[in-house]
Every structure is written in structure tokens, then in C-alpha cells.
Design a protein around this motif. Structure first.
Motif, PDB file in Angstrom:
ATOM      1  N   UNK A 188       0.894  -1.194   0.037  1.00 57.66           N
ATOM      2  CA  UNK A 188       0.119  -0.002   0.053  1.00 57.66           C
ATOM      3  C   UNK A 188       0.887   1.321   0.184  1.00 57.66           C
ATOM      4  N   UNK A 189       2.037   1.021   0.695  1.00 62.17           N
ATOM      5  CA  UNK A 189       2.858   2.376   0.847  1.00 62.17           C
ATOM      6  C   UNK A 189       3.584   2.497  -0.538  1.00 62.17           C
ATOM      7  N   UNK A 190       3.632   1.673  -1.203  1.00 61.26           N
ATOM      8  CA  UNK A 190       4.647   1.661  -2.556  1.00 61.26           C
ATOM      9  C   UNK A 190       3.690   2.457  -3.445  1.00 61.26           C
ATOM     10  N   UNK A 191       2.347   2.650  -3.450  1.00 60.87           N
ATOM     11  CA  UNK A 191       1.583   3.489  -4.253  1.00 60.87           C
ATOM     12  C   UNK A 191       1.956   4.736  -4.188  1.00 60.87           C
ATOM     13  N   UNK A 192       2.637   5.491  -2.973  1.00 58.78           N
ATOM     14  CA  UNK A 192       2.755   6.758  -3.198  1.00 58.78           C
ATOM     15  C   UNK A 192       4.108   6.900  -3.416  1.00 58.78           C
ATOM     16  N   UNK A 193       4.899   5.966  -3.518  1.00 56.96           N
ATOM     17  CA  UNK A 193       6.243   6.238  -4.255  1.00 56.96           C
ATOM     18  C   UNK A 193       7.178   5.191  -3.412  1.00 56.96           C
ATOM     19  N   UNK A 194       8.370   4.982  -4.126  1.00 60.94           N
ATOM     20  CA  UNK A 194       9.228   3.997  -3.189  1.00 60.94           C
ATOM     21  C   UNK A 194       9.987   4.736  -1.939  1.00 60.94           C
ATOM     22  N   UNK A 195       9.943   6.044  -1.951  1.00 60.53           N
ATOM     23  CA  UNK A 195      10.312   6.725  -0.637  1.00 60.53           C
ATOM     24  C   UNK A 195       9.494   6.506   0.642  1.00 60.53           C
ATOM     25  N   UNK A 196       8.408   6.158   0.395  1.00 57.47           N
ATOM     26  CA  UNK A 196       7.403   5.990   1.493  1.00 57.47           C
ATOM     27  C   UNK A 196       7.250   4.568   2.125  1.00 57.47           C
ATOM     28  N   UNK A 197       8.014   3.610   1.457  1.00 57.79           N
ATOM     29  CA  UNK A 197       7.793   2.305   2.211  1.00 57.79           C
ATOM     30  C   UNK A 197       8.517   2.092   3.201  1.00 57.79           C
ATOM     31  N   UNK A 198       9.446   3.173   3.729  1.00 56.83           N
ATOM     32  CA  UNK A 198      10.378   3.252   5.159  1.00 56.83           C
ATOM     33  C   UNK A 198       9.192   3.571   6.422  1.00 56.83           C
ATOM     34  N   UNK A 199       7.892   3.817   5.932  1.00 58.91           N
ATOM     35  CA  UNK A 199       7.042   3.962   7.068  1.00 58.91           C
ATOM     36  C   UNK A 199       6.165   2.903   7.387  1.00 58.91           C
ATOM     37  N   UNK A 200       6.586   1.603   6.767  1.00 59.44           N
ATOM     38  CA  UNK A 200       5.925   0.384   7.177  1.00 59.44           C
ATOM     39  C   UNK A 200       5.642   0.016   8.765  1.00 59.44           C
ATOM     40  N   UNK A 201       6.773   0.391   9.600  1.00 60.76           N
ATOM     41  CA  UNK A 201       6.678   0.148  10.734  1.00 60.76           C
ATOM     42  C   UNK A 201       5.855   1.079  11.623  1.00 60.76           C
ATOM     43  N   UNK A 202       5.933   2.614  11.154  1.00 57.49           N
ATOM     44  CA  UNK A 202       5.161   3.579  11.507  1.00 57.49           C
ATOM     45  C   UNK A 202       3.577   3.292  11.171  1.00 57.49           C
ATOM     46  N   UNK A 203       3.497   2.655  10.142  1.00 56.42           N
ATOM     47  CA  UNK A 203       2.006   2.470   9.671  1.00 56.42           C
ATOM     48  C   UNK A 203       1.172   1.215  10.698  1.00 56.42           C
ATOM     49  N   UNK A 204       2.099   0.148  10.980  1.00 49.44           N
ATOM     50  CA  UNK A 204       1.755  -0.681  11.999  1.00 49.44           C
ATOM     51  C   UNK A 204       1.207  -0.321  13.344  1.00 49.44           C
ATOM     52  N   UNK A 205       2.267   0.395  13.783  1.00 48.53           N
ATOM     53  CA  UNK A 205       1.917   1.154  15.237  1.00 48.53           C
ATOM     54  C   UNK A 205       0.614   2.011  15.150  1.00 48.53           C
ATOM     55  N   UNK A 206       0.634   2.814  14.378  1.00 43.57           N
ATOM     56  CA  UNK A 206      -0.535   3.916  14.026  1.00 43.57           C
ATOM     57  C   UNK A 206      -1.817   2.986  13.958  1.00 43.57           C
ATOM     58  N   UNK A 207      -1.747   1.957  13.266  1.00 43.65           N
ATOM     59  CA  UNK A 207      -2.900   1.241  12.980  1.00 43.65           C
ATOM     60  C   UNK A 207      -3.607   0.652  14.470  1.00 43.65           C
ATOM     61  N   UNK A 208      -2.347  -0.005  15.243  1.00 38.50           N
ATOM     62  CA  UNK A 208      -2.863  -0.489  16.656  1.00 38.50           C
ATOM     63  C   UNK A 208      -3.553   0.442  17.200  1.00 38.50           C
ATOM     64  N   UNK A 209      -3.056   1.678  17.442  1.00 36.60           N
ATOM     65  CA  UNK A 209      -3.594   2.729  18.009  1.00 36.60           C
ATOM     66  C   UNK A 209      -5.068   2.911  17.460  1.00 36.60           C
ATOM     67  N   UNK A 210      -5.225   2.921  16.243  1.00 39.32           N
ATOM     68  CA  UNK A 210      -6.549   3.258  15.665  1.00 39.32           C
ATOM     69  C   UNK A 210      -7.507   2.094  16.054  1.00 39.32           C
ATOM     70  N   UNK A 211      -7.247   0.797  16.128  1.00 38.82           N
ATOM     71  CA  UNK A 211      -7.912  -0.295  16.360  1.00 38.82           C
ATOM     72  C   UNK A 211      -8.418  -0.159  17.909  1.00 38.82           C
TER      73      UNK A 211
END
Length: 494
Positions: free
Chosen positions: A331-354
Motif C-alpha cells: 500500500x505504501x508503494x503506491x505513494x512512491x518508493x520513498x514512502x515504504x520506509x514508513x511500514x513500521x510506523x503504519x503498523x504502530x499507528x494502526x494498532x492505536x486506531x484499532x
């Protein structure tokens, strides 16, 4: 069905209807917003996009400072004066004066302090001129938000959704997206935000005049004025604290990190925010209905309503959480290869939203049962905690530290809300029925995992709709409660 069961089914039907229209609006908003973000991330540099993300957060915070309290007051008082049209007109007039007047003050302060904000963020990349242009949008968008809030409080949810989920993102896509395609510079994009804000305000005002019989007016009744401002001021303080603690991660990143890091973090934040869709949809008509039930002291029905909405929120958010975590890199790749470094950030934020969704509309319930001081205390204490944690963890661990701090604060706040509702009103939403969806979720998760493991991208994306479809089918067959089946039957044979 019994009278009580008929009543709860009727209320749930209203909430479901609001959720249905919200879902349609959200699909358009998400697609429009998604296209806008993709156009910007692929036409602007990562640094410029980071500044754009910061600008959008400044606008959202500034608009929410007064319009948030105004909208909560509309939900509370328009339901209270449902049989007194003149008082409803007074409340509408007070709300517009409160939100627009307050936002003008914020805009003027932002205009004057533009050089200071520029100096404190991105080492001067954000110029004072850009900040001053942004300041002009705040009164316009505050008025739009208040008009949308009036439609919601009047239970004209389709018009609110039309304004906020179709017109606003649609106009922004056309204006800003066109600029990103043909003249991609940060300055032009900011000018486009102003043009889009003007157009959105004009269309919203026309809709309000055409589709409501309410004429905002001011009253000389001190009881209405004092009651309104006591409530709305406290709610504004509460909303301001909430907005600050929800966005302090972006602001502190903007101060302590480079603009590229802010852009990467913001994309992860946007994706994790999609998990709030179910709760946001169910919450569209929950506040005015909760206010009405509270006014008539129908606490049993209010508890059933809160419990059912919370269960629905958990069931649907959990499935989205699994898909988002499993497919985070794709999903992050859609925004550009530079944004895939945010994968761990996405997981942590997703836990917060859950965890946020697991509390259901507890914040709305606290507001509609007149516990505004509790709400304010929650937001202020959590805001201070979030600032402290973000600073400490961001300094030590970088952007992932900001994500962890935000997720921890979300968890603490929502646990506190549920406990407060139980202590203050004796309402507790959870029971064994909340576990019935887990077998269906487990099988849906397995299917997503297997498809992702054995198929290459882009074919692997098929695992998301396939896994969600299996989950929903099994949920329908094995995971529904009687109140869910009654509602489905009612809607099917209506």
C-alpha cells in the motif's frame, strides 16, 4: 418484537442509514483524497509534500478550535429544542457567530505570527507568505464545518455528507490536482487550497439556504446564550486539546525533523486513519439520538444502542486492521518508493486506531450526557501526556517513537472513556457477544496471508477483497446477534 425491541431497531436503523450514506460519501472522499495525495506525492518533492502535510494539519487544527465546540453544541441543543423552532434558530445563529468569529481571530493571529511559524519549522522552507495565504482559508472552512454540523444535528445527514465527503474533497481534487499536474509547485498548491475553500463555502451556503427552513438568528434570552456559550466553550477547549494531541506528532516532527520525514509519516497516518471509517460512520447520527434518549431518561435503550454500535465498530475495524498490516508495504508503494520506509510506523499507528475503535462512540456519549468537564479533563491530561511522550520518544527513536507515543495515548484515553461512562452512568458496552466474530476473522486473515504469500504483486492485492468477503459471509452466518438479525429483517422487508 416487543416495544423496546422495536424502539432499539428503529434507532439502529437511523444510525445504519446514516452509516450507509456516510460510507458512500467516504468512498468518494477516499478516492478523491487518495488521487490528490498520489498526484502530490508524485509531482512534488518528498520535502515539499511534507510541508504540504504540515499545512493541512495547521488548517485542520485552526478550523477545529472553535467549530468543534460549536458542532457539539448543535448536536446537544438542536435536539433539546426540537419542538421550539425559534430557539433552534437562535442556537444556529450563536454557533455561526462563535465558530466564524473565533476562526477569524485564529486566522489573524496566524497571519501576524507567520514569520515565527516559518522560523520554527523546516528551517525556513515554509515561508511567511505561504502561511499568510493559508490563514485566509480558516474562516471559510470553519463556516463550512458549522453548516455541515447543523445538517447533522437536524438529522439531515445526507446533506452533511454531501458537503464534507463529496463537495469539499471533490473541489480540492479538481483544483489542487490540476495544479499538481500542470504547475507543480508548493506555492501554487497553497493558492489552490484557497480557491477550493472559497468554492466549497459558496456551495455549502447555497445548500443550507435551499434545503433548510432554519434561519440563523441571535437571541436576547440570557438563559439560551449563557447555556450555549458555557457548553460550547468547554467543548471547544476539549476539541482543541483533542486536535492537538492527535496532531502533536506531526507538529513535533515538523519542528525536530526534516520535511521528508513528515511526508513519510503523514502517508502512514492517512492510511491508518481509514480504520476509523466504521466508527465514524456509526457516529454520524449517534450523538443527536443519544442526546434525545438521555433527555427522556431512556438509559436502557441508550446502553443497548452504545453496546451495539461499539460491537459493530470492533467487528469491521478488525478486518480492515488485518488487511492494512498484512499489505502495509504494498500500500505504501503506491505513494512512491520513498514512502515504504514508513511500514513500521503504519503498523504502530494502526494498532492505536484499532484501540480507538474498540471504545466505540464513548466520547460522543460523554458529551451527550453532559459530562463536558470530564471530556475536557481527558483531553487536557492526554494532550500533556502526548506532548511529553512524543518529545521523549521522538528524540530517542525518531518518527517511530512519535507513532508509539501517539498509539499509547490513544489506548489510555479510550480505556479512560469506557471506565468513566461506566462509573458515571452505569453503562458498560462489552459482553460475550463481542467474541463471536473472532473465528470468522481468523479465517479471513489466513486467506489474506496465503494469497499474499503465493501471488506476486499486483495479483496479491486480490487477497484483500477475497479475505474480507469470506470474513463478512462467515460473520453473517455465525457472528450476528438477535438485534442485528432484527435490523436486517426490518430493512429487508421495509
Amino acid at each position: 418484537m416487543s416495544g423496546d425491541q422495536d424502539s432499539i431497531t428503529s434507532e439502529l436503523e437511523s444510525i445504519s442509514s446514516g452509516s450507509y450514506w456516510f460510507l458512500l460519501g467516504w468512498v468518494f472522499e477516499y478516492m478523491a483524497g487518495f488521487l490528490t495525495q498520489v498526484l502530490l506525492t508524485n509531482s512534488l518533492s518528498t520535502s515539499s509534500y511534507g510541508i504540504y502535510a504540515f499545512i493541512r494539519k495547521v488548517i485542520a487544527l485552526s478550523v477545529g478550535l472553535f467549530s468543534g465546540g460549536s458542532n457539539t453544541a448543535l448536536n446537544r441543543f438542536l435536539s433539546k429544542y426540537i419542538n421550539e423552532p425559534s430557539k433552534q434558530d437562535n442556537v444556529l445563529g450563536l454557533s455561526l457567530v462563535f465558530s466564524i468569529g473565533g476562526s477569524v481571530l485564529i486566522g489573524v493571529a496566524l497571519y501576524i505570527l507567520a514569520p515565527v511559524l516559518s522560523a520554527l519549522t523546516f528551517t525556513g522552507e515554509l515561508t511567511p507568505g505561504i502561511v499568510r495565504v493559508v490563514a485566509t482559508t480558516i474562516p471559510l472552512l470553519s463556516a463550512v464545518k458549522t453548516l455541515g454540523g447543523a445538517f447533522r444535528a437536524l438529522e439531515r445527514i445526507r446533506l452533511k455528507i454531501l458537503i464534507e465527503k463529496v463537495i469539499r474533497p471533490g473541489v480540492l481534487l479538481v483544483v489542487v490536482g490540476s495544479i499538481a499536474l500542470f504547475d507543480p509547485s508548493l506555492g501554487r498548491v497553497v493558492e489552490g487550497i484557497v480557491v477550493a475553500s472559497l468554492a466549497t463555502f459558496g456551495l455549502s451556503a447555497v445548500l443550507f439556504v435551499v434545503y433548510t427552513e432554519r434561519v440563523p438568528s441571535l437571541t436576547d434570552s440570557w438563559s439560551i446564550v449563557s447555556g450555549y456559550f458555557e457548553f460550547s466553550l468547554l467543548m471547544s477547549l476539549s476539541h482543541s486539546s483533542a486536535l492537538l494531541f492527535r496532531r502533536i506528532d506531526i507538529f513535533m516532527l515538523s519542528y525536530l525533523s526534516v520535511s521528508a520525514a513528515v511526508g513519510i509519516y503523514n502517508v502512514s497516518l492517512l492510511l491508518s486513519g481509514t480504520l476509523l471509517l466504521p466508527l465514524a460512520g456509526f457516529s454520524q447520527l449517534f450523538p443527536p439520538i443519544a442526546s434525545r434518549l438521555y433527555e427522556t431518561s431512556d438509559m436502557d435503550q441508550l446502553e443497548k444502542l452504545y453496546s451495539t454500535v461499539t460491537r459493530w465498530s470492533i467487528m469491521l475495524t478488525s478486518a480492515g486492521f488485518v488487511g492494512l498490516v498484512l499489505y502495509r508495504t504494498e500500500l505504501l508503494t503506491i505513494f512512491g518508493s520513498d514512502y515504504t520506509t514508513g511500514a513500521k510506523i503504519l503498523v504502530v499507528l494502526a494498532v492505536g486506531q484499532l484501540i480507538n475503535s474498540a471504545a466505540g462512540p464513548a466520547d460522543h456519549l460523554l458529551a451527550m450526557t453532559d459530562h463536558r468537564y470530564i471530556l475536557l479533563a481527558n483531553q487536557v491530561s492526554m494532550g500533556i501526556s502526548n506532548i511529553t511522550l512524543n518529545y521523549l520518544l521522538l528524540i530517542e527513536y525518531g518518527p517511530i517513537g512519535a507513532a508509539v507515543a501517539t498509539a499509547l495515548v490513544f489506548a489510555s484515553l479510550n480505556i479512560a472513556r469506557v471506565v468513566e461512562i461506566y462509573v458515571l452512568e452505569g453503562i458498560f458496552p462489552y459482553d460475550s457477544s463481542f467474541l463471536k466474530f473472532l473465528p470468522a476473522l481468523s479465517l479471513g486473515t489466513l486467506i489474506m496471508f496465503l494469497v499474499r504469500s503465493f501471488l506476486a504483486t499486483p495479483l496479491s492485492y486480490a487477497g484483500i477483497p477475497l479475505g474480507l468477503s469470506v470474513y463478512l459471509i462467515l460473520l453473517y452466518v455465525f457472528g450476528l446477534e438477535q438485534v442485528d438479525e432484527d435490523l436486517i429483517d426490518h430493512l429487508a422487508f421495509k
